[in-house]
Design a protein around this motif. Sequence first.
Motif, short mmCIF file in Angstrom:
data_model
loop_
_atom_site.label_atom_id
_atom_site.label_comp_id
_atom_site.label_asym_id
_atom_site.label_seq_id
_atom_site.Cartn_x
_atom_site.Cartn_y
_atom_site.Cartn_z
N GLY A 1 0.82 -1.12 0.13
CA GLY A 1 -0.05 -0.05 -0.12
C GLY A 1 0.72 1.35 0.14
O GLY A 1 2.16 1.27 0.12
N SER A 2 0.09 2.36 -0.29
CA SER A 2 0.86 3.78 -0.28
C SER A 2 0.78 4.56 0.84
O SER A 2 1.55 5.65 0.98
CB SER A 2 0.43 4.45 -1.57
N ASP A 3 0.06 3.86 1.79
CA ASP A 3 0.10 4.96 3.15
C ASP A 3 1.09 4.77 3.89
O ASP A 3 0.99 3.52 4.44
CB ASP A 3 -1.41 4.62 3.59
N GLU B 1 0.49 3.19 7.32
CA GLU B 1 0.10 1.91 7.39
C GLU B 1 1.17 0.80 7.32
O GLU B 1 1.02 -0.42 7.59
CB GLU B 1 -1.07 1.56 6.52
N GLY C 1 3.10 1.08 -4.16
CA GLY C 1 2.95 0.06 -3.13
C GLY C 1 3.90 -0.92 -2.88
O GLY C 1 3.69 -1.74 -1.91
N ASN D 1 2.28 11.26 -2.15
CA ASN D 1 1.54 10.45 -3.04
C ASN D 1 0.98 11.18 -4.36
O ASN D 1 0.38 12.25 -4.17
CB ASN D 1 0.43 9.79 -2.47
#
Length: 625
Positions: free
Chosen positions: A339-341, A344, A378, A499
């Motif tokens: 994922g890109s966050d 997280e 990601g 992002n």
Amino acid sequence: MARALLIQLFTFTILLIVQSSPSTSLLLRPPHGGPRQSMLLPLFLSPPNPRRHLQRSDPQTHPNARMGLYDDLLRNGYYTTRLWIGTPPQMFALIVDTGSTVTYVPCSTCEQCGRHQDPKFEPELSSTYKPLQCNLDCNCDSEKVHCVYDRQYAEMSSSSGVLAEDVLSFGNLSELQPQRAVFGCENQETGDLYSQRADGIMGLGRGDLSIVDQLVEKGLISDSFSLCYGGMDIGGGAMVLGGISPPIDMVFTQSDPVRSPYYNIDLKEIHVAGKPLMLNPIVFDGRHGTVLDSGTTYAYFPEPVFIAFKDAIMKELNSIQKIRGPDPNFNDICFSGAGSDVSELSKTFPVVDMVFGNGQKLSLSPENYLFRHSKVRGAYCLGIFQNGKDPTTLLGGIIVRNTLVMYDREHSKIGFWKTNCSELWERLQISGAPPQMPSAPDREPPPTTAPTQVPDHVLPGELQIKQITCDMLLNVSYPNLKPHITELAEFIAYDLGINSSQVRLMNFTPNGNDSLIRLAIFPAGSSDYFSNATANSIIAQFAEHHVQLPATFGSYQLVGWNIEPLEKRTWWQQNYLVVFLAVVVTIIIGLSAFGMWFIWRHRQQMLNAYKPVNAAVPEQELQPI
């Protein structure tokens, strides 16, 4: 060029001042997965300055210089700060480097200096410039007139020039007044020093020529300085020359100035996901020990440490896919599907703990040992590599992202405090500290003393910003830019360290070879707003041309920008959806009520107009004949 750290002690003549200190040590990674180059620890080592009188001091009794940090560690391989030299001041972007002692910039007399971010220093324009005259305490030029310096690096880049003295200014948010100090006026540079974008080096190491040592020797600052590098999503950061009161939960480790000329730490263990690597603690004490170097991009472990660390990470990540790295020239260890966050990532990647000799530990989040895969969304790669056959453990800037690092030289210790470096001043609550990150003063006209005016792109006060809008005039080589807008937005997002979903095209107006574009930049993920400091950093990167686009997009000019503060939106604006729904519901209810009333009214009218045949009506009185 080999990526591992190779510290080789060659025999050659180095022209430098007596008891000088190590030179710069950088491991660079160009943007977008390009080939990596290395500027390694220097060939010449020397003992720390023996003349400094170490005295206990209260950081509150000394002024300090609070300075901003710019650029992105993984885009350019370094962070720079702004330093002004001369009277009137001339501005330079200098790499902050704890592995170097000399501070130097290209001189106007330099015939072999690269094209850097700012114009060369012009001594003839400074009324306070004075070259150091040849004496017994320095190496001299061939004419025996001036003191000179010469720095050689293991990958064969070099810097040499004249040692001079002039007034150094530390920015418009610094408590420290302009001071006379010795610096290097470059007459020649080669290798990576020639090709880098930054103008020069700001030496923060130990030694007579170090800017820190010079200020301490004059009693101007306490014997300490601090660096705070931004995180994976947001670049920039902060630097303090002088002491600050450490946060109560800061983690400290001893740093022995006799053990090595570099800033070393007492590392004993590394834990991955709470489990210690099965290693003898002596493995972290090879050659130069465990060295903390602000000028190095990544981290480099001795072979047994790297193998154990890599295996432990791989064991924890057996559920996600391993993929090839962004650069085929290197065998990077990369993973996709995270994922890109950034917030997280800890759900996928394990926590890494560094345990020091005193039992305290520094916990590293994934952004402290990973870098983004530049070609796969990601996906992330290990930012820790094997240090060839060298037993030194080298910890570069990636290890301390979003970490305040205090180099307390007076007490021979180094402190670490996990924090958001883009909001350092607010988090430290330094007395008199500004509410926003410091930014460079306007370049034209140059100030006549230390800069005192806040530049146009610095936002006043403390704002919560919902959206940043930037108007850019772009000179492109594409015959039609429109099909490449998405690609452009991705490049801009990469350079800003955010992002690509946060960058949106609002307007596009072609005009010959030029195109006027309007971009809107939004907060990441579920966040409602940018902090004042983050918005300052983003706008400054545009305004100061730190956003570097591929040559096919040509050059750009920021012609305007605007912000939408969160607190200036009315209640109606902030709750427009609720208001809209409430209005719609009200209209529907109103229309329904009106419809029911209309039907009832219409029925009543019909009842009054219609009389049935058998309706009872009074008889009419018969009229006489």
